[in-house]
Design a protein around this motif. Structure first.
Motif, mmCIF file in Angstrom:
data_model
loop_
_atom_site.group_PDB
_atom_site.id
_atom_site.type_symbol
_atom_site.label_atom_id
_atom_site.label_comp_id
_atom_site.label_asym_id
_atom_site.label_seq_id
_atom_site.Cartn_x
_atom_site.Cartn_y
_atom_site.Cartn_z
ATOM 1 N N GLY A 12 -16.139 -11.984 -32.914
ATOM 2 C CA GLY A 12 -15.603 -13.177 -32.271
ATOM 3 C C GLY A 12 -16.621 -13.792 -31.342
ATOM 4 N N PRO A 13 -16.194 -14.737 -30.499
ATOM 5 C CA PRO A 13 -17.122 -15.425 -29.591
ATOM 6 C C PRO A 13 -17.868 -14.496 -28.647
ATOM 7 C CG PRO A 13 -15.040 -16.595 -29.728
ATOM 8 C CD PRO A 13 -14.838 -15.298 -30.454
ATOM 9 N N ARG A 14 -17.317 -13.311 -28.359
ATOM 10 C CA ARG A 14 -17.998 -12.424 -27.417
ATOM 11 C C ARG A 14 -19.284 -11.834 -28.002
ATOM 12 N NH1 ARG A 14 -13.047 -9.263 -24.266
ATOM 13 N NH2 ARG A 14 -12.086 -11.148 -23.427
ATOM 14 N N ALA A 15 -19.472 -11.938 -29.312
ATOM 15 C CA ALA A 15 -20.760 -11.549 -29.891
ATOM 16 C C ALA A 15 -21.858 -12.482 -29.394
ATOM 17 C CB ALA A 15 -20.682 -11.571 -31.417
ATOM 18 N N PRO A 81 -17.493 -10.259 -20.401
ATOM 19 C CA PRO A 81 -16.716 -11.363 -19.810
ATOM 20 C C PRO A 81 -15.809 -12.008 -20.841
ATOM 21 C CG PRO A 81 -19.001 -11.453 -19.080
ATOM 22 C CD PRO A 81 -18.936 -10.372 -20.131
ATOM 23 N N GLY A 82 -14.729 -12.616 -20.362
ATOM 24 C CA GLY A 82 -13.712 -13.144 -21.252
ATOM 25 C C GLY A 82 -14.113 -14.396 -22.010
ATOM 26 N N SER A 83 -15.055 -15.161 -21.489
ATOM 27 C CA SER A 83 -15.399 -16.430 -22.129
ATOM 28 C C SER A 83 -16.735 -16.924 -21.605
ATOM 29 C CB SER A 83 -14.320 -17.486 -21.846
ATOM 30 O OG SER A 83 -14.308 -17.802 -20.460
ATOM 31 N N ALA A 84 -17.301 -17.921 -22.300
ATOM 32 C CA ALA A 84 -18.527 -18.561 -21.841
ATOM 33 C C ALA A 84 -18.285 -19.294 -20.529
ATOM 34 C CB ALA A 84 -19.033 -19.533 -22.906
ATOM 35 N N ALA A 85 -17.077 -19.827 -20.351
ATOM 36 C CA ALA A 85 -16.753 -20.526 -19.098
ATOM 37 C C ALA A 85 -16.835 -19.566 -17.910
ATOM 38 C CB ALA A 85 -15.357 -21.135 -19.200
ATOM 39 N N GLU A 86 -16.345 -18.347 -18.105
ATOM 40 C CA GLU A 86 -16.403 -17.339 -17.037
ATOM 41 C C GLU A 86 -17.851 -17.003 -16.695
ATOM 42 O OE1 GLU A 86 -15.162 -12.651 -16.550
ATOM 43 O OE2 GLU A 86 -13.826 -13.974 -17.703
ATOM 44 N N LEU A 91 -23.049 -17.893 -13.303
ATOM 45 C CA LEU A 91 -24.442 -18.332 -13.339
ATOM 46 C C LEU A 91 -24.694 -19.605 -12.534
ATOM 47 C CD1 LEU A 91 -25.442 -17.772 -17.078
ATOM 48 C CD2 LEU A 91 -26.346 -16.559 -15.093
ATOM 49 N N ALA A 92 -23.690 -20.467 -12.422
ATOM 50 C CA ALA A 92 -23.890 -21.789 -11.820
ATOM 51 C C ALA A 92 -24.555 -21.748 -10.446
ATOM 52 C CB ALA A 92 -22.558 -22.538 -11.756
ATOM 53 N N PRO A 93 -24.139 -20.865 -9.531
ATOM 54 C CA PRO A 93 -24.783 -20.869 -8.207
ATOM 55 C C PRO A 93 -26.281 -20.584 -8.250
ATOM 56 C CG PRO A 93 -22.725 -19.634 -8.145
ATOM 57 C CD PRO A 93 -23.011 -19.908 -9.579
ATOM 58 N N PHE A 94 -26.752 -19.852 -9.264
ATOM 59 C CA PHE A 94 -28.173 -19.531 -9.345
ATOM 60 C C PHE A 94 -28.993 -20.721 -9.834
ATOM 61 C CE2 PHE A 94 -25.949 -15.463 -9.948
ATOM 62 C CZ PHE A 94 -26.491 -14.753 -8.886
ATOM 63 N N GLY A 95 -28.340 -21.739 -10.379
ATOM 64 C CA GLY A 95 -29.053 -22.913 -10.853
ATOM 65 C C GLY A 95 -28.815 -24.134 -10.001
ATOM 66 N N PRO A 124 -21.390 -27.464 -19.006
ATOM 67 C CA PRO A 124 -21.574 -27.827 -20.421
ATOM 68 C C PRO A 124 -20.374 -27.568 -21.304
ATOM 69 C CG PRO A 124 -22.714 -25.785 -19.886
ATOM 70 C CD PRO A 124 -22.240 -26.359 -18.590
ATOM 71 N N PHE A 125 -19.424 -26.723 -20.857
ATOM 72 C CA PHE A 125 -18.297 -26.427 -21.739
ATOM 73 C C PHE A 125 -17.169 -27.438 -21.566
ATOM 74 C CE2 PHE A 125 -18.062 -23.851 -17.912
ATOM 75 C CZ PHE A 125 -16.845 -24.201 -17.394
ATOM 76 N N GLU A 126 -17.363 -28.441 -20.714
ATOM 77 C CA GLU A 126 -16.339 -29.470 -20.569
ATOM 78 C C GLU A 126 -16.339 -30.343 -21.829
ATOM 79 O OE1 GLU A 126 -16.848 -31.783 -17.139
ATOM 80 O OE2 GLU A 126 -15.055 -32.981 -17.409
ATOM 81 N N PRO A 127 -15.163 -30.725 -22.350
ATOM 82 C CA PRO A 127 -15.132 -31.546 -23.576
ATOM 83 C C PRO A 127 -15.894 -32.847 -23.395
ATOM 84 C CG PRO A 127 -12.961 -30.686 -23.060
ATOM 85 C CD PRO A 127 -13.829 -30.379 -21.877
ATOM 86 N N LEU A 128 -16.705 -33.186 -24.391
ATOM 87 C CA LEU A 128 -17.460 -34.433 -24.376
ATOM 88 C C LEU A 128 -16.973 -35.334 -25.499
ATOM 89 C CD1 LEU A 128 -21.049 -32.961 -23.896
ATOM 90 C CD2 LEU A 128 -19.588 -33.955 -22.150
#
Length: 299
Positions: A12-15, A81-86, A91-95, A124-128
């Protein structure tokens, strides 16, 4: 390659999160998490070696980042982790870019429009909005038509269009949305003889596999179980397809914690294959591994 991919079990996505962990590990340390002399040895290390620590290769890395990479590299997908959003939220604070530096990062693109190059990486995971509109179809999960239209079975052309849209979503790894699209299309055909028509059986199988790719094993399991029954009732049952559905159902049971039921079914499948093939046949290796991993996990 994530351990579950190497074992030929449900992926699944966790791969993808595991792959991200490998990339982050190398970015932080200058080395991949594992090295080996050949591809088979590399797969073995990814499946069996302890998860390496970033701090063993580089000091001074923030603890939150060390723990994130360690979690991304977990052997069991459920421990990641449960998802890419998590992952993004960690990671966001480090960037983050200081306000006083934001203006220096602005760049000019064609047409004179000035943009901040860090903007695409902030969420980036927000719908575009799509660049081109999707082809219209009478089967639309976003804006369902009147009830009388939803009951009306879709034509073969409409089913083909829906399937094409679903696979386009799947290529973007939007497996849940792809599954919802197919589910909506075939819902009017779920009851009666229509559910056993070859085209609908094919779409139902696609739906079950999309559930697996989305990690929705609780939805996938009954789909596979019913497909086994319906495929067996065909005038000429496709035994190979039934076998695949049985294997996928067992994978779902294992993912849902029903290890004993999954192990029993996989052992039965292995016994059937051993009767049809030579016991040492390489084709049996993936199934043997699944049985061994489940048996070891139950001890």
């Amino acid at each position: 390659m994530a351990p579950e991919q190497a074992l030929n079990t449900a992926v699944g996505p966790r791969a993808d999160l595991y792959a991200l962990g490998c990339v982050l590990f190398e970015l932080l340390t200058g080395n991949p998490p594992y090295r080996a002399d050949n591809p088979l040895g590399m797969l073995h290390r990814h499946m069996n070696d302890p998860v390496p620590s970033v701090l063993a290769h580089r000091a001074g890395v923030p603890d939150a980042l060390v723990q994130l990479v360690f979690g991304l590299l977990a052997k069991d997908p459920q421990h990641r982790p449960g998802s890419a959003a998590e992952v993004y939220e960690i990671l966001a604070p480090f960037g983050a870019v200081e306000p006083e530096r934001a203006a220096d990062l602005a760049m000019t693109v064609v047409g004179g429009e000035r943009v901040d190059p860090t903007m695409p990486y902030r969420y980036p995971f927000e719908p575009l909005p799509p660049r081109t509109p999707l082809p219209s179809t009478r089967v639309d999960i976003a804006r369902p038509r009147a009830a009388v239209e939803l009951v009306e079975p879709p034509s073969l052309d409409e089913l083909a269009e829906v399937e094409e849209r679903a696979w386009a979503l799947a290529e973007e790894e939007r497996f849940t949305q792809a599954a919802e699209l197919i589910e909506t299309a075939i819902r009017p055909l779920r009851k009666g003889h229509g559910a056993k028509q070859p085209r609908i059986l094919e779409l139902r199988l696609n739906l079950a596999n999309l559930h697996v790719l989305a990690g929705a094993f609780r939805q996938a399991l009954p789909e596979f179980q019913q497909l086994i029954v319906d495929l067996a009732q065909r005038p000429v049952p496709d035994q190979e397809l039934i076998w695949q559905c049985r294997q996928q159902a067992a994978v779902c049971q294992a993912e849902l914690g029903e290890a004993n039921a999954a192990l029993g079914e996989l052992r039965e499948l292995l016994a059937e294959e051993q009767r049809a093939l030579a016991p040492s046949s390489p084709e049996l290796f993936p199934l043997r591994q699944q049985v061994a991993m489940l048996a070891a996990g139950g001890r």
